[in-house]
Scaffold this active site. Sequence first.
Site, PDB file in Angstrom:
ATOM      1  N   HIS A  90       0.763  -1.181   0.096  1.00  0.00           N
ATOM      2  CA  HIS A  90      -0.025   0.093   0.048  1.00  0.00           C
ATOM      3  C   HIS A  90       1.050   1.290   0.010  1.00  0.00           C
ATOM      4  O   HIS A  90       0.987   1.878   1.127  1.00  0.00           O
ATOM      5  CB  HIS A  90      -0.873   0.169   1.247  1.00  0.00           C
ATOM      6  CG  HIS A  90      -2.013   1.007   1.416  1.00  0.00           C
ATOM      7  ND1 HIS A  90      -2.967   1.041   2.405  1.00  0.00           N
ATOM      8  CD2 HIS A  90      -2.258   1.907   0.407  1.00  0.00           C
ATOM      9  CE1 HIS A  90      -3.909   2.155   1.967  1.00  0.00           C
ATOM     10  NE2 HIS A  90      -3.313   2.723   0.982  1.00  0.00           N
ATOM     11  N   TYR A 109     -11.499   7.806   5.098  1.00  0.00           N
ATOM     12  CA  TYR A 109     -10.905   6.514   4.953  1.00  0.00           C
ATOM     13  C   TYR A 109     -11.396   5.271   5.957  1.00  0.00           C
ATOM     14  O   TYR A 109     -11.624   4.291   5.321  1.00  0.00           O
ATOM     15  CB  TYR A 109      -9.440   6.593   5.182  1.00  0.00           C
ATOM     16  CG  TYR A 109      -8.610   7.378   3.955  1.00  0.00           C
ATOM     17  CD1 TYR A 109      -9.341   8.177   3.043  1.00  0.00           C
ATOM     18  CD2 TYR A 109      -7.445   7.151   3.548  1.00  0.00           C
ATOM     19  CE1 TYR A 109      -8.713   8.878   1.908  1.00  0.00           C
ATOM     20  CE2 TYR A 109      -6.755   7.949   2.785  1.00  0.00           C
ATOM     21  CZ  TYR A 109      -7.257   8.605   1.878  1.00  0.00           C
ATOM     22  OH  TYR A 109      -6.798   9.402   0.619  1.00  0.00           O
ATOM     23  N   GLU A 159       1.571   2.568   3.750  1.00  0.00           N
ATOM     24  CA  GLU A 159       0.916   3.761   3.273  1.00  0.00           C
ATOM     25  C   GLU A 159       1.724   5.197   3.490  1.00  0.00           C
ATOM     26  O   GLU A 159       1.126   6.116   3.659  1.00  0.00           O
ATOM     27  CB  GLU A 159      -0.522   4.192   3.500  1.00  0.00           C
ATOM     28  CG  GLU A 159      -1.209   4.946   2.484  1.00  0.00           C
ATOM     29  CD  GLU A 159      -2.987   4.983   2.770  1.00  0.00           C
ATOM     30  OE1 GLU A 159      -3.199   4.801   3.991  1.00  0.00           O
ATOM     31  OE2 GLU A 159      -3.416   5.962   2.120  1.00  0.00           O
TER      32      GLU A 159
END
Lengths: 342, 342
Positions: free
Chosen positions: B6, B194, B284
């Site tokens: 990610h 999110y 991320e």
Amino acid sequence: MIIDVHGHYTTAPKALEAWRNRQIASVAEPAARPRPEELKISDDELRETIESNQLARMRERGVDLTIFSPRASFMAHHIGDFQVSSTWAAICNELCYRVSELFPEHFVPAAMLPQSPGVAPATCIPELVKCVEQYGNVAINLNPDPSGGHWTSPPLTDRHWYPLYEKMVEYDIPAMIHVSTSCNAAFHTTGAHYINADTTAFMQLIQGDLFRDFPTLRLVIPHGGGAAPYHWGRYRGLAQELKKPPLVEHVMRNVFFDTCVYHQPGIDLLLDVVPLDNVLFASEMIGAVRGIDPQTGHHYDDTRRYVEATTRLAPAQRQQVYDGNVRRVYPRLAAALARKGK
Amino acid sequence: MIIDVHGHYTTAPKALEAWRNRQIASVAEPAARPRPEELKISDDELRETIESNQLARMRERGVDLTIFSPRASFMAHHIGDFQVSSTWAAICNELCYRVSELFPEHFVPAAMLPQSPGVAPATCIPELVKCVEQYGNVAINLNPDPSGGHWTSPPLTDRHWYPLYEKMVEYDIPAMIHVSTSCNAAFHTTGAHYINADTTAFMQLIQGDLFRDFPTLRLVIPHGGGAAPYHWGRYRGLAQELKKPPLVEHVMRNVFFDTCVYHQPGIDLLLDVVPLDNVLFASEMIGAVRGIDPQTGHHYDDTRRYVEATTRLAPAQRQQVYDGNVRRVYPRLAAALARKGK
């Protein structure tokens, strides 16, 4: 004492739902709406629904007292106009008040508000005043999304909500931030909308500076604070990105999480990351998850078992979660208990 | 190997944003829209933004390879029409492809789709085909809410989405379920929207029976599965209320959570409750939370530290999270690595 801060009257007599269905059916036709006095529920019926349900469970689980409010998913503030919500809230709050009068040792009422999408929150104040002054309510439930899943209201930090906060501060009562049923097909009511609302509310409070304006305001975020404790590092980091003080200073003097987390690892995490002063015992039984967990043989919502079993609490700390923190956050409850010598 | 599933190109050269701003400014005026070829970014510029950012961090943290997709918050599918999204997706996907060509040992691309609110998902298939067949993409990002916080699309289990799932199954690629920026004032993008989207998607999958129709479909829910692991008891109990099989049978053959949870207790909980086969390493970075945690002295998003430090994993299990599970969920990545003898 062991006090459960989060109970709803999910087991009210069927006549209540039947009346509500008539009200909903006549939303577009005010003249056809049922009158409140057409709803007849006897004290015996109330007693029966409580004794065989909530009170039976409280006795099994050793819970002394529940802060008891109308069924959250039935508030459905998105239905009809302010008048519809107002009549409905008055009926539901009266029932919880009657339960508290029938079982004064075991139930203390908290009020739902007659919110309606697009209507100023100040319109809820008369119902709030009645519930506090006449019914002895010790808290309110505040719906941050009266649209039911479309999220059309301003964030909780907006001045839109200030008239309610002013009244809460005046009465020294907290609000539990609690949405109602979702009418958005994307959001399952208790599996997505409830938890999302908790997370959303917490993040709104991080973004804003609400407690600078209301340093004594207290908000309870239910369901263990939504996703916040699991993502505590994210929220600490986001506060930092937004140039806010650390969470403990910025919001955790005013925000409290309950223990409605239905498994041991979740309760353990909550207690690992959230300051002990901010955790309040609760179960929300008989609610979203009514079954028995095959992994434990006990009800998922029997949160007392998790709080008892956790290795994170010494006995005095456990008592703080059950009682001490609750009296601090709900001073009107503390005063009522003190008057009874409890 | 250590594979991060990610990563987004959050550090693209400023020319990209400038081009996008021109596109946004001319949404209502198709003739005035900038042409894709007006965006000029050299290989050196791409190299510089990667070497000084993502690749530098990967080297510091000992991460070998990142599955790399366009910046999630910039997808902004709610802006303009399908043509606007289509041009924008093509540009962003091409940049990630170029990064993967410049750094073939370290980046493998995943595609954003040219979604647009109210437009059939099948319209995204040509971009998907190009990205898989010409650019070597090993996955897609699928936005369950292209409206940007208004949640106007049907749930992920609806036939609305089936054309995309059919193509994913044909190519044997997974989708990461990832929303973009929120244009709803109630939802902070990375702090609420999110995480809520992750929770919402997981609950939609519990409510439906998608994997009966697509037994080999694989969906990655990022940010540690939103609130799901923290409320694992709630979700097990809700599946039970809905008369679904246990989660491990009902959804966990097809659903995977990443490790984008930015503190140790969160990672520990994830590993305590979610089957090991369902956890994929990810960070991320450089994303929502870029700061350094004063409690640890390290970046919040340095998730490798948490995965290394957890007591929940034996070395072989850690390798499964870093590598084994990833190759299983992303077979096109596994095949590409195998071709290189990795």
